[in-house]
Structures are given as structure tokens and as C-alpha cells.
Design an enzyme around this catalytic site. Structure first.
Site, mmCIF file in Angstrom:
data_model
loop_
_atom_site.group_PDB
_atom_site.id
_atom_site.type_symbol
_atom_site.label_atom_id
_atom_site.label_comp_id
_atom_site.label_asym_id
_atom_site.label_seq_id
_atom_site.Cartn_x
_atom_site.Cartn_y
_atom_site.Cartn_z
ATOM 1 N N LYS A 1 8.271 2.051 -0.274
ATOM 2 C CA LYS A 1 8.787 1.322 -1.440
ATOM 3 C C LYS A 1 9.816 2.144 -2.199
ATOM 4 O O LYS A 1 10.904 1.673 -2.525
ATOM 5 C CB LYS A 1 7.623 0.948 -2.371
ATOM 6 C CG LYS A 1 6.582 0.037 -1.736
ATOM 7 C CD LYS A 1 5.524 -0.382 -2.715
ATOM 8 C CE LYS A 1 4.691 0.773 -3.228
ATOM 9 N NZ LYS A 1 3.890 1.420 -2.162
ATOM 10 N N THR A 2 9.481 3.394 -2.487
ATOM 11 C CA THR A 2 10.396 4.244 -3.262
ATOM 12 C C THR A 2 11.643 4.587 -2.464
ATOM 13 O O THR A 2 12.770 4.523 -2.976
ATOM 14 C CB THR A 2 9.671 5.527 -3.702
ATOM 15 O OG1 THR A 2 8.498 5.185 -4.449
ATOM 16 C CG2 THR A 2 10.578 6.382 -4.565
ATOM 17 N N LYS B 1 -4.981 -7.986 6.818
ATOM 18 C CA LYS B 1 -6.280 -8.115 7.477
ATOM 19 C C LYS B 1 -6.130 -8.159 8.988
ATOM 20 O O LYS B 1 -6.931 -7.565 9.722
ATOM 21 C CB LYS B 1 -6.999 -9.375 6.974
ATOM 22 C CG LYS B 1 -7.371 -9.315 5.491
ATOM 23 C CD LYS B 1 -7.979 -10.623 4.996
ATOM 24 C CE LYS B 1 -8.358 -10.540 3.538
ATOM 25 N NZ LYS B 1 -8.930 -11.796 3.003
ATOM 26 N N SER C 1 -13.081 -13.649 -0.563
ATOM 27 C CA SER C 1 -12.749 -13.891 0.845
ATOM 28 C C SER C 1 -13.887 -13.545 1.807
ATOM 29 O O SER C 1 -13.791 -13.830 3.009
ATOM 30 C CB SER C 1 -11.495 -13.113 1.243
ATOM 31 O OG SER C 1 -11.705 -11.715 1.097
ATOM 32 N N PRO D 1 0.822 -1.210 0.000
ATOM 33 C CA PRO D 1 0.000 0.000 0.000
ATOM 34 C C PRO D 1 0.857 1.261 0.000
ATOM 35 O O PRO D 1 2.063 1.204 0.264
ATOM 36 C CB PRO D 1 -0.808 -0.138 1.290
ATOM 37 C CG PRO D 1 -0.022 -1.070 2.144
ATOM 38 C CD PRO D 1 0.682 -1.999 1.220
ATOM 39 N N PRO D 2 0.256 2.398 -0.314
ATOM 40 C CA PRO D 2 1.029 3.646 -0.333
ATOM 41 C C PRO D 2 1.603 3.975 1.037
ATOM 42 O O PRO D 2 0.990 3.702 2.075
ATOM 43 C CB PRO D 2 -0.013 4.692 -0.756
ATOM 44 C CG PRO D 2 -1.096 3.924 -1.418
ATOM 45 C CD PRO D 2 -1.138 2.600 -0.737
ATOM 46 N N GLY D 3 2.787 4.566 1.023
ATOM 47 C CA GLY D 3 3.373 5.066 2.259
ATOM 48 C C GLY D 3 4.150 4.062 3.070
ATOM 49 O O GLY D 3 4.534 4.366 4.211
ATOM 50 N N VAL D 4 4.394 2.865 2.554
ATOM 51 C CA VAL D 4 5.143 1.880 3.335
ATOM 52 C C VAL D 4 6.651 1.951 3.069
ATOM 53 O O VAL D 4 7.417 1.188 3.667
ATOM 54 C CB VAL D 4 4.625 0.450 3.051
ATOM 55 C CG1 VAL D 4 3.194 0.301 3.523
ATOM 56 C CG2 VAL D 4 4.758 0.085 1.589
#
Length: 796
Positions: free
Chosen positions: A385-386, A745, A702, A380-383
């Protein structure tokens, strides 16, 4: 006898005794002497230069004779003069009168004036020179060659001759005037043949034609051919002169421009520029094909004008070729301890990703020619990665290049444009390599899942060659049009989710998932990285502001709901800006932000725990789902009303989720007896399944056991605790099938205050990837069948 006395010459030939024996000189070369040439230089007399003892002896013998006559015959075969016979000489020769004679060490020079055509009747001797009995030949004028035909033929020959003289610069205008004043047809033909630059064989053929009509027919054919050649020659010459004149004009203008530029201090010399390109190409260690392509373009540039648009295209191409890092690379820092230290400094946790990087460095230290890995960070965004890619580049000592692929629709953005117009440019791959100035940077392809495609091509397909270790050693950009080696580049792609990425592209990458952070991880990252960064960004000294740990946790729980850290950093930035304002207004004392003071800086609480907002109710069950932004708590609500057994599902759910609802309903109906539900219950009621947050799209299998449990709760009038959440796919036989994203989850359930999580038995192995902190206080129940779900979820 006067030298140019034509009448005297004619009378002497007439009085010549044809029984006389005359010396004969065989001629090899282009010498053909015609009789009766007018007394105008350079036709009469004819300059002759010959060599050989036989020639000298023949001329001296002729000079003893008062008439000074000898004969010139062309030699048809190469033989010594003493071996020549009548058959070895041309059938017709020229009787010439020697006007002047001179002899030097090698050659015999004399002026010869043609008098008549002659043939050899008999060869008398060949030593010391060739001598024979010759016979004069008079022109034959056929009886039908007179009047109109004769005048037409002679006029045609004179007209063509005049055109040739007027067009060609090699003839004088007087030649045409002389031709107009010759009345004798045979002599006119001889004169024109002597003047025109015909082949020696053609001139000899004219000399041998005794019939005047035949002579004119042959001459007109030769003149027509010569006229065509002269016209073509004149056209070529005119075009060449025009081009030379244009070139001279352009040269003059360029010199003027160069002078003006020199006065203005803005000089541009194409030759100097070409030399610079040539030197740069020689210094570079270009591959063979690249060197050939650059050489061809340099040659084209050298043949162009410096101001032409094509020259600009050539310059741009050569600029790219000489500035690409063909053989430039940075030296890798393969110290594993140093790399681990750098990665730990920049990022908290992410053990799996860090281990993969350290493994790459370890293998690289043992095998220097290994190909760069193709990694894909998914999360997800903000973890981080970049920023993780930047840390990898810093740990290895490589250059870092980032390409944002979000919204890219044009294949040319990857492969470049062909050099068909002035604005052509290479693709982003080649551009970034030039920017990095090395052929082994860390290359980050950001937002891979946001690629699009339209009529301009599919950029994802263009990336197949880039991200394939078996192909990218010869990547061809359409602009540079020669292979470039990308095998030394370490490619790292990022994506929020894998589903939009095409399967062939996904197959070429090693997937590394970066799920969301736990509360503890977020707190540690905030203290170690986010707060110091925001203090520096807002000009606050560390000693002037202290944010307590509880305050940070309050911000995480009450003001953010995300898997990453972007909103958390924004909220912490808001606190720092408000404190910065206090110091700007004159505050002197240190600011200490406690848990209770967070609301003062950030306003009312934005998020409450999901379970605090809800109470247990029949037909309501808590589920768990995964979105591109992390895990989420999902509520499934069911209700019934009088009807015919129809089922409706709302909440902007996808096709897969609707099919899961149908499967769940079918299983509930099949288990009506075990659930103590009469068949009429399903026939006399309509059922409505709703998933709140209807504006958010939802899909996936799920939620199968969640919907089945909600329907069972409605049918049995039993309630499920709001502290229980579940996830799992259901089959028509009631089996619980495994799902993905368990870690995301669980993190969402933990944040929402869930105390029990029901998951498929086959997902038990995924607990090893979930932090112990997230597992603490949560009871995990792993099941194989829906009956087990109901046993652990229904109250009473």
C-alpha cells in the site's frame, strides 16, 4: 520719567485728568495687559506688535501727548474699527503708558506699561482712529475682606502659585519670590494672573473683576485647575523621560551587544531581518488574508526588541509563512503510457488500483482544474500500500510525503497548536507541505485505522476537513490561522481494515481493496523485486547467488503464512545474509539454493498445510475467516455431554459470533425431525462449541453455516471431509446470507489445501476478482440454504 519708576508711574496716573480724551486701540488676539506690574522683565513694559492704519494713527496721537497714554480694549466682535461702538468692546480695558515706539512697513511696535483699569464713557470718533472719554477704575476692597480671611485667601493663592512654579519648568523661581513681596491684594492677583499661562478669556475675566475678593476667588479656582494640569503634565513628562532614559539605556546596551557580536562574527540586525521578511512577502503570491496576517506580524516584530521571547514567536511565524509553498507546484506528467510503465515496474498485478490511477491522469489531462481524489488503500500488511503511493508520485512527477497516523491521539497533530506559547508549531499537514516545497504533492496518510482519541481531541474528526474535496480548499491550521488550499493535493490513505475508521471519514474516501497475493503472485514478486533488492542490500552480486523457483515456493509455503510479503522478504534476506557470510569467509564459487537446501538456510519447516495436520471427525468442520492480516482457515469443534441442553462457546469469540452460534443451534433444533434427531437429544445433553487458536480474537457472522454444520454433524453422527471449507451467515430460517472478503478466504483455503469451498450464492459474482490460479483445483459450491450445505458436505 524713569522707565521703571513705579512711584512716578502711580503719581502720574493720580494726576491724570480723567476728563481727557484718549485714543483707544481695539485688540484681537491674546493680548491682555494688567496694571501695576512690577519692574521686572518680561512683565513691564509689555511688548506689543499691532498692525493697521488706525493703530498707527492712535499711537502717533498718544506720542504727541507728553504723557503717552492710550487704552487697550478687547474687541468682542469682528468689525472694522470705524464701525465699532461701546457695545462691541469688552467692558474693562487697560490704560497703558508707551515707553518706547517704533514703526516699520507693516507693524507698529511699542513697549506698553499697564497703569490702571479703565472703562469707556463715550466714543468721540472712530476715524482716523477710535477715540473716547475713559474713566479710571479703582480696586474695590469689601469691608468683610480683611484680617484672617484676606490673609488666608492671598496665602492660598500664593501657595498654589508657588507649587505651580516649583513643578513646571516654564516658570522661573523668582516669580514666587516676587509674589511673596507684593502686599497689595489686588495687584498680587493681577501679577499672578499675568504670570500664569491662562487662557486669554480667563485673563480678561480677571481684569474685569473690580472686587478684589471676587478676583481672588476666581483666581484660586483657575490656579487649582492649572495646578492639576501642571502635575499631570509633569507626570507625563517624567514618564516620558524615564522611558526615554530606559530606551537610551537599552539602546546603549544593544549597541554594546552588537559591537561584541561583531567582534565575535555573530551579527544580528533586526532591521535587516525585517527588510528581508518584507522582501520575501512581496515576492510571494500570498492570498489576501495570508498577506494581511504576515503584514500584521511583521509590524509587531518591528516594534519589539530583538531578544524578547515575543520576537522569537513572530520570527517563527513569519518563517513558516514565507516558506510555505503558497504558489509553488510541480508540473504533472500526464503521459498515461509512461505512468503505466512505472506502475508495472514497481508493482506486480494490482490491476484495479493501477486502472484507477490511470483514469485520474486521463481526466486530469482533459480537466486541469479538477480536485485531487481521496483514495484509501485497504488491505493486510505487506501488500504494497505505501510503496504504491511512492510509485504514483514517481509516475506523475510529484513530490511524495508520508505521515504515519499510528498512535496519534492529539487533534493538534493535524490542525496545529495555537500561537499562545513559544513552542507552538503547525500540524503535520502544514509541516509536510513545507517539507514537500510544493502545494500539489502525493500525500500518504498511513495507518488511518490506528488513529486514537482522548481528552486532547479526536484526530479523525480533524481529518474530515482535510479529506473533504468540498472543504479542503480553505483548510485552516491553528498556527498559521489563515486558509491554505489543499485541493491540489492528492491524498492517499492506507488501512488494514475499515471497521475502526469512522463512517464520516470513510464516506469521504474512495475505497480500493488490496487483498493478499496468490502463490504464483508471490513467486513472481519475489523473483522480480524481493530477491534483487535483498541481493543489493546484502552486497551480493547477482551472479554469485541463484535461488531456484521451487526454493522460493518452498519458502512461501513452509516458512511464511501471510497475505503480504514482509515475512517472505525477511526469509529471503536470511538466505542472502548466510550466503554473504560464506563469501566473506573466502568462498569463490556461485551458490545455488534449491528446494531441498532451503531447510539448511532457514532451519526446520515452520508451517504445514492445515489439512495435513487434521483428519475428518464427527463434529469438526472447517470454516474460513478474514483478519486484518488476510484470510485464515478456521476450525469449529463441537462436543456433547450429559446435561440440560445448555450450550457453551469458547475460543475468544465476539458477540456477533456468539449470536451466530445461538441462531445455528435454534435452527438445528427446529430441524430435528428432518435430521432424524429426537427432541430428548437436545434436552438431555449440554453442547460445547470451541474455535481453536483461543488466544486470537474472532468475531463476525460468516461462521454461521460452519457452526450449524458442526452441530448437525454431532447430532447425526456424520462426518465432514477435511478438504471441505465453508463460509456464510445463517438465518433462523436456514437461509445462507452473503459475506465479505471471499478473495482473502479463497487464498487462505488454497494455501491450506482445501478442495471444495461452500459459499453463499450471492457471492458468486466475487469470483471475477479471484485470480484463476487460486480457483484452479478448487470446487466452488454456491448455496442459498443450509440444506444444500449439508448435501454437499456430509460424507455418506
Amino acid at each position: 520719567m524713569s522707565e521703571y519708576d513705579l512711584e512716578n508711574n502711580d503719581s502720574q496716573v493720580t494726576r491724570f485728568d480723567i476728563s481727557n480724551e484718549l485714543p483707544i486701540i481695539p485688540v484681537i488676539g491674546d493680548l491682555v495687559v494688567f496694571p501695576f506690574m512690577p519692574p521686572v522683565p518680561p512683565f513691564s513694559p509689555h511688548h506689543v506688535a499691532l498692525s493697521g492704519e488706525n493703530v498707527s494713527a492712535a499711537v502717533e496721537h498718544a506720542m504727541v501727548n507728553e504723557q503717552r497714554f492710550l487704552c487697550l480694549f478687547r474687541q468682542t466682535v469682528e468689525k472694522e474699527p470705524k464701525h465699532l461702538g461701546t457695545e462691541d468692546l469688552s467692558p474693562v480695558g487697560s490704560l497703558v503708558h508707551i515707553v518706547r515706539y517704533k514703526k516699520d512697513e507693516e507693524n507698529v511696535l511699542f513697549l506698553a506699561q499697564g497703569k490702571a483699569r479703565v472703562v469707556i464713557d463715550e466714543v468721540l470718533h472712530t476715524d482716523p482712529f477710535l477715540k473716547g472719554r475713559v474713566r479710571l477704575i479703582e480696586d474695590e476692597v469689601p469691608s468683610d475682606f480683611e484680617g484672617v480671611e484676606s490673609e488666608a485667601l492671598t496665602r492660598s493663592a500664593v501657595d498654589i502659585f508657588s507649587q505651580i512654579v516649583s513643578i513646571s519648568t516654564r516658570y522661573q523661581e523668582e516669580f514666587a519670590i516676587i509674589a511673596d513681596n507684593i502686599d497689595h491684594p489686588g495687584r498680587l492677583a493681577d501679577y499672578i494672573a499675568a504670570v500664569i499661562s491662562l487662557k486669554t478669556e480667563d485673563k480678561q475675566r480677571i481684569l474685569e473683576l473690580i472686587n478684589v475678593k471676587d478676583r481672588f476667588d476666581e483666581l484660586v479656582k483657575m490656579l487649582s485647575k492649572e495646578l492639576n494640569l501642571v502635575e499631570l503634565e509633569s507626570k507625563i513628562q517624567s514618564d516620558a523621560e524615564a522611558e526615554i532614559n530606559q530606551s537610551q539605556k537599552e539602546y546603549f546596551l544593544r549597541e554594546q551587544i552588537r559591537a561584541i557580536q561583531k567582534e565575535l562574527g555573530d551579527t544580528e540586525d533586526l532591521s535587516v531581518e525585517i527588510d528581508e521578511y518584507r522582501d520575501q512577502i512581496k515576492k510571494l503570491n500570498l492570498p489576501e488574508k495570508a498577506q494581511e496576517s504576515a503584514g500584521r506580524e511583521l509590524k509587531r516584530l518591528s516594534q519589539m526588541q530583538s531578544f524578547s521571547p515575543e520576537a522569537t514567536v513572530c520570527r517563527n511565524y513569519l518563517d513558516w509563512m514565507v516558506n510555505l509553498p503558497w504558489d509553488k507546484e510541480t508540473k504533472d506528467n500526464l503521459d498515461i503510457d509512461h505512468a503505466q510503465q512505472v506502475l508495472d515496474e514497481d508493482h506486480y498485478n494490482l490491476v484495479k488500483v493501477k486502472d484507477r490511477i490511470l483514469e485520474y491522469l486521463a481526466v486530469r489531462s482533459l480537466k486541469t482544474d479538477m480536485k485531487g481524489p481521496i483514495l484509501c488503500f485497504v488491505g493486510p500488511p505487506g501488500v504494497g500500500k505505501t510503496s504504491l503511493g511512492q510509485s504514483i508520485a514517481r509516475s506523475m512527477g510529484r513530490e511524495f510525503v508520508r505521515i504515519s497516523l499510528g498512535g496519534v491521539h492529539d487533534e493538534a497533530e493535524i490542525r496545529g497548536h495555537r500561537r499562545t506559547y513559544i513552542g507552538s508549531m503547525p500540524g503535520r499537514i502544514i509541516k509536510s507541505l513545507r517539507q514537500a516545497e510544493s502545494n500539489n504533492p502525493i500525500f500518504m496518510l498511513d495507518e488511518l485505522d490506528k488513529l486514537g482519541s482522548d481528552f486532547r481531541g479526536d484526530p479523525a474528526s480533524a481529518l474530515l476537513e482535510v479529506l473533504d474535496p468540498e472543504q479542503n480548499h480553505s483548510f485552516v491550521d491553528s498556527y498559521i490561522d489563515v486558509p491554505f488550499d489543499l485541493s491540489k493535493v492528492m491524498f492517499i490513505a492506507t488501512a488494514n481494515q475499515l471497521d475502526p475508521v469512522s463512517p464520516p471519514l470513510r464516506d469521504r474516501m474512495e475505497i480500493l481493496e488490496l487483498p493478499g497475493y496468490t502463490l504464483k503472485e508471490k513467486s513472481m514478486i519475489a523473483k522480480q523485486y524481493l530477491v534483487p533488492r535483498q541481493l543489493e542490500a546484502n552486497g551480493i552480486v547477482d551472479k554469485n547467488l541463484q535461488i531456484e523457483d521451487k526454493a522460493i515456493e518452498n519458502v512461501i509455503n513452509s516458512y511464511t503464512r501471510e497475505a503480504g510479503l514482509r515475512n517472505l522478504e525477511r526469509e529471503l534476506g536470511t538466505i542472502c545474509r548466510k550466503v554473504a557470510r560464506q563469501f566473506a569467509q573466502g568462498r569463490k564459487r556461485k551458490v545455488k539454493v534449491s528446494e531441498s537446501q532451503v531447510e539448511t538456510y532457514l532451519g526446520p519447516v515452520k508451517f504445514y498445510p492445515e489439512m495435513a495436520e487434521r483428519e475428518g471427525d464427527v463434529g469438526v468442520v472447517t470454516g474460513l475467516s478474514v483478519t486484518p492480516y488476510g484470510g485464515e482457515v478456521l476450525f469449529v469443534e463441537c462436543t456433547r455431554m450429559k446435561g440440560e441442553g445448555k450450550m457453551t462457546i469458547t475460543g475468544q469469540v465476539g458477540d456477533v459470533m456468539q449470536e451466530s452460534a445461538q441462531a445455528a443451534m435454534s435452527y438445528i433444533k427446529s430441524q430435528s425431525e428432518s435430521l432424524s434427531v429426537t427432541p430428548e437429544f437436545f434436552k438431555e445433553n449440554d453442547f460445547h462449541v470451541h474455535v481453536p487458536a483461543g488466544a486470537t480474537p474472532k468475531d463476525g457472522p460468516s461462521a454461521g453455516i460452519t457452526i450449524a454444520t458442526a452441530l448437525a454433524s454431532l447430532a447425526t453422527d456424520r462426518m465432514v471431509s477435511n478438504e471441505v471449507a465453508m463460509t456464510g451467515e445463517i438465518s433462523l430460517r436456514g437461509r445462507v446470507l452473503p459475506i465479505g472478503g471471499l478473495k482473502e478466504k479463497v487464498l487462505a483455503a488454497k494455501q491450506a489445501g482445501i478442495k471444495m469451498i461452500i459459499a453463499p450464492e450471492k457471492n458468486r459474482k466475487d469470483l471475477t476478482e479471484i485470480p484463476k490460479e487460486a480457483q484452479r483445483g478448487v470446487n466452488f459450491v454456491f448455496v442459498d440454504h443450509v440444506d444444500q450445505v449439508w448435501e454437499n458436505s456430509f460424507q455418506n
